[in-house]
Design a protein around this motif. Structure first.
Motif, PDB file in Angstrom:
ATOM      1  N   ASP A  64      53.947  30.158  49.772  1.00 25.53           N
ATOM      2  CA  ASP A  64      53.769  29.017  48.484  1.00 25.53           C
ATOM      3  C   ASP A  64      54.921  27.966  48.583  1.00 25.53           C
ATOM      4  O   ASP A  64      54.469  26.930  48.379  1.00 25.53           O
ATOM      5  N   HIS A  65      56.248  28.490  48.755  1.00 31.11           N
ATOM      6  CA  HIS A  65      57.391  27.573  48.657  1.00 31.11           C
ATOM      7  C   HIS A  65      57.310  26.222  49.421  1.00 31.11           C
ATOM      8  O   HIS A  65      57.495  25.415  49.360  1.00 31.11           O
ATOM      9  N   LEU A  66      56.964  26.974  50.955  1.00 33.05           N
ATOM     10  CA  LEU A  66      56.975  25.817  51.926  1.00 33.05           C
ATOM     11  C   LEU A  66      55.652  25.024  51.796  1.00 33.05           C
ATOM     12  O   LEU A  66      55.737  23.860  52.314  1.00 33.05           O
ATOM     13  N   THR A  67      54.429  25.611  51.299  1.00 35.11           N
ATOM     14  CA  THR A  67      53.458  25.009  51.211  1.00 35.11           C
ATOM     15  C   THR A  67      53.641  23.527  50.216  1.00 35.11           C
ATOM     16  O   THR A  67      53.078  22.666  50.628  1.00 35.11           O
ATOM     17  N   PHE A  68      54.311  23.955  49.142  1.00 38.64           N
ATOM     18  CA  PHE A  68      54.509  22.944  48.200  1.00 38.64           C
ATOM     19  C   PHE A  68      55.370  22.260  48.679  1.00 38.64           C
ATOM     20  O   PHE A  68      55.301  20.603  48.576  1.00 38.64           O
ATOM     21  N   PHE A  69      56.548  22.581  49.366  1.00 39.70           N
ATOM     22  CA  PHE A  69      57.468  21.510  49.974  1.00 39.70           C
ATOM     23  C   PHE A  69      57.095  20.614  50.846  1.00 39.70           C
ATOM     24  O   PHE A  69      57.188  19.027  50.828  1.00 39.70           O
ATOM     25  N   TRP A  70      56.145  21.304  52.132  1.00 36.07           N
ATOM     26  CA  TRP A  70      55.744  20.384  53.133  1.00 36.07           C
ATOM     27  C   TRP A  70      54.262  19.730  52.672  1.00 36.07           C
ATOM     28  O   TRP A  70      54.023  18.741  53.401  1.00 36.07           O
ATOM     29  N   SER A  71      53.460  20.046  51.841  1.00 39.61           N
ATOM     30  CA  SER A  71      52.266  19.296  51.255  1.00 39.61           C
ATOM     31  C   SER A  71      52.968  17.801  50.794  1.00 39.61           C
ATOM     32  O   SER A  71      52.059  16.960  51.047  1.00 39.61           O
ATOM     33  N   VAL A  72      54.034  17.803  50.031  1.00 41.86           N
ATOM     34  CA  VAL A  72      54.590  16.486  49.537  1.00 41.86           C
ATOM     35  C   VAL A  72      55.174  15.954  50.630  1.00 41.86           C
ATOM     36  O   VAL A  72      54.932  14.520  50.480  1.00 41.86           O
ATOM     37  N   ALA A  73      55.797  16.583  51.630  1.00 43.47           N
ATOM     38  CA  ALA A  73      56.447  15.871  52.477  1.00 43.47           C
ATOM     39  C   ALA A  73      55.449  15.256  53.513  1.00 43.47           C
ATOM     40  O   ALA A  73      55.660  14.042  53.891  1.00 43.47           O
ATOM     41  N   VAL A  74      54.438  15.946  53.843  1.00 43.96           N
ATOM     42  CA  VAL A  74      53.555  15.523  54.846  1.00 43.96           C
ATOM     43  C   VAL A  74      52.698  14.464  54.227  1.00 43.96           C
ATOM     44  O   VAL A  74      52.224  13.209  54.936  1.00 43.96           O
ATOM     45  N   SER A  75      52.335  14.488  52.975  1.00 40.34           N
ATOM     46  CA  SER A  75      51.651  13.222  52.273  1.00 40.34           C
ATOM     47  C   SER A  75      52.345  11.945  52.498  1.00 40.34           C
ATOM     48  O   SER A  75      51.750  10.974  52.374  1.00 40.34           O
ATOM     49  N   PHE A  76      53.678  12.158  52.043  1.00 41.07           N
ATOM     50  CA  PHE A  76      54.459  10.949  52.078  1.00 41.07           C
ATOM     51  C   PHE A  76      54.614  10.420  53.539  1.00 41.07           C
ATOM     52  O   PHE A  76      54.584   9.387  54.000  1.00 41.07           O
ATOM     53  N   ALA A  77      54.641  11.382  54.770  1.00 42.53           N
ATOM     54  CA  ALA A  77      54.677  10.944  56.220  1.00 42.53           C
ATOM     55  C   ALA A  77      53.408  10.248  56.453  1.00 42.53           C
ATOM     56  O   ALA A  77      53.682   9.322  57.602  1.00 42.53           O
ATOM     57  N   SER A  95      51.661   8.326  54.766  1.00 39.50           N
ATOM     58  CA  SER A  95      51.642   6.711  54.258  1.00 39.50           C
ATOM     59  C   SER A  95      52.824   5.955  54.797  1.00 39.50           C
ATOM     60  O   SER A  95      54.105   6.291  54.936  1.00 39.50           O
ATOM     61  N   ARG A  96      52.582   4.592  55.479  1.00 39.57           N
ATOM     62  CA  ARG A  96      53.516   3.776  56.065  1.00 39.57           C
ATOM     63  C   ARG A  96      54.792   3.646  55.002  1.00 39.57           C
ATOM     64  O   ARG A  96      55.813   3.483  55.430  1.00 39.57           O
ATOM     65  N   GLN A  97      54.382   3.395  53.705  1.00 38.60           N
ATOM     66  CA  GLN A  97      55.432   2.679  52.823  1.00 38.60           C
ATOM     67  C   GLN A  97      56.521   4.074  52.659  1.00 38.60           C
ATOM     68  O   GLN A  97      57.748   3.683  52.480  1.00 38.60           O
ATOM     69  N   THR A  98      56.145   5.465  52.690  1.00 35.62           N
ATOM     70  CA  THR A  98      57.220   6.505  52.593  1.00 35.62           C
ATOM     71  C   THR A  98      57.289   7.395  53.838  1.00 35.62           C
ATOM     72  O   THR A  98      57.882   8.536  53.737  1.00 35.62           O
ATOM     73  N   ARG A  99      56.946   6.797  55.018  1.00 35.26           N
ATOM     74  CA  ARG A  99      57.061   7.629  56.197  1.00 35.26           C
ATOM     75  C   ARG A  99      58.333   8.377  56.410  1.00 35.26           C
ATOM     76  O   ARG A  99      58.421   9.378  56.875  1.00 35.26           O
ATOM     77  N   LEU A 100      59.327   7.437  56.463  1.00 37.05           N
ATOM     78  CA  LEU A 100      60.741   7.821  56.533  1.00 37.05           C
ATOM     79  C   LEU A 100      61.225   9.022  55.717  1.00 37.05           C
ATOM     80  O   LEU A 100      61.725   9.941  56.103  1.00 37.05           O
ATOM     81  N   LEU A 101      60.846   8.905  54.339  1.00 39.38           N
ATOM     82  CA  LEU A 101      61.095   9.947  53.395  1.00 39.38           C
ATOM     83  C   LEU A 101      60.267  11.234  53.761  1.00 39.38           C
ATOM     84  O   LEU A 101      60.983  12.058  53.656  1.00 39.38           O
TER      85      LEU A 101
END
Length: 198
Positions: free
Chosen positions: A103-116, A118-124
């Motif tokens: 769950d820990h990593l799913t939360f972390f990486w779901s947000v990360a992949v979601s940003f990745a 989108s062009r606007q937040t790809r680097l983040l």
């Protein structure tokens, strides 16, 4: 596969008498580093324009969907944690629920992949994906997860973020409108300059 998973776990898991410094570093990443994600989401909402706020909502919804998927996994297939089968060492007290996916990593990486995505937040997003790796290592090192739990989390995160991006009209827009109304009424009422940027 189970044998490989356990073998990889034992390679990464802490020894019986580990360095206290390494344990403290692992505890920081395993327990506290995840706070970085909600901080980023809050800052994005408070300081961003409408487009940024929608990305924040999409990232948050991705995390929620990912955690729901994890819960379904736990109901369908219970996978005991390493300490529950007396495998390796454990330095992080944890409930004996299903280990797969994390769950820990799913939360972390779901947000990360979601940003990745989108062009606007790809680097983040890319940076957050990389920053999730020490979190994954820490939770294996401390004895609460297997390596395959982390791989499963990444797969779930990709699926959840992709669904939210593809179906954002149905998933993101209604939540964004609701949060905007709450924000405008509750927060912006007492602080007019904080009213949502459109």
């Amino acid at each position: 596969m189970s044998h490989l998973n356990q073998t990889l776990f034992l390679l990464l898991n802490a020894p019986t008498h580990p360095s206290q410094l390494l344990i403290e570093i692992a505890l920081f990443f395993a327990k506290y580093f995840i706070v970085l994600v909600p901080i980023i989401l809050i800052i994005g909402w408070l300081r961003g324009d409408e487009g940024t706020k929608k990305l924040v909502v999409m990232a948050g919804m991705s995390a929620i969907i990912g955690l729901i998927v994890n819960s379904l996994f736990g109901l369908v297939w219970f996978h005991p944690r390493p300490f529950a089968i007396h495998l390796g060492t454990n330095f992080l007290p944890h409930s004996n629920d299903s280990s797969f996916p994390s769950d820990h990593l799913t939360f972390f990486w779901s947000v990360a992949v979601s940003f990745a995505l989108s062009r606007q937040t790809r680097l983040l997003g890319g940076a957050l994906i990389v920053l999730g790796l020490p979190v994954a290592w820490a939770r294996i090192y401390l004895g609460v997860h297997y390596p395959f739990d982390m791989i499963g989390s990444f797969v779930v995160a990709i699926a959840a973020a992709t669904i939210c991006k593809d179906k954002q009209h149905y998933v993101v827009e209604p939540v964004f409108k609701l949060l905007s109304q709450i924000y405008d009424k509750v927060i912006a009422t007492s602080c007019p300059q904080a009213k949502i940027k459109r």
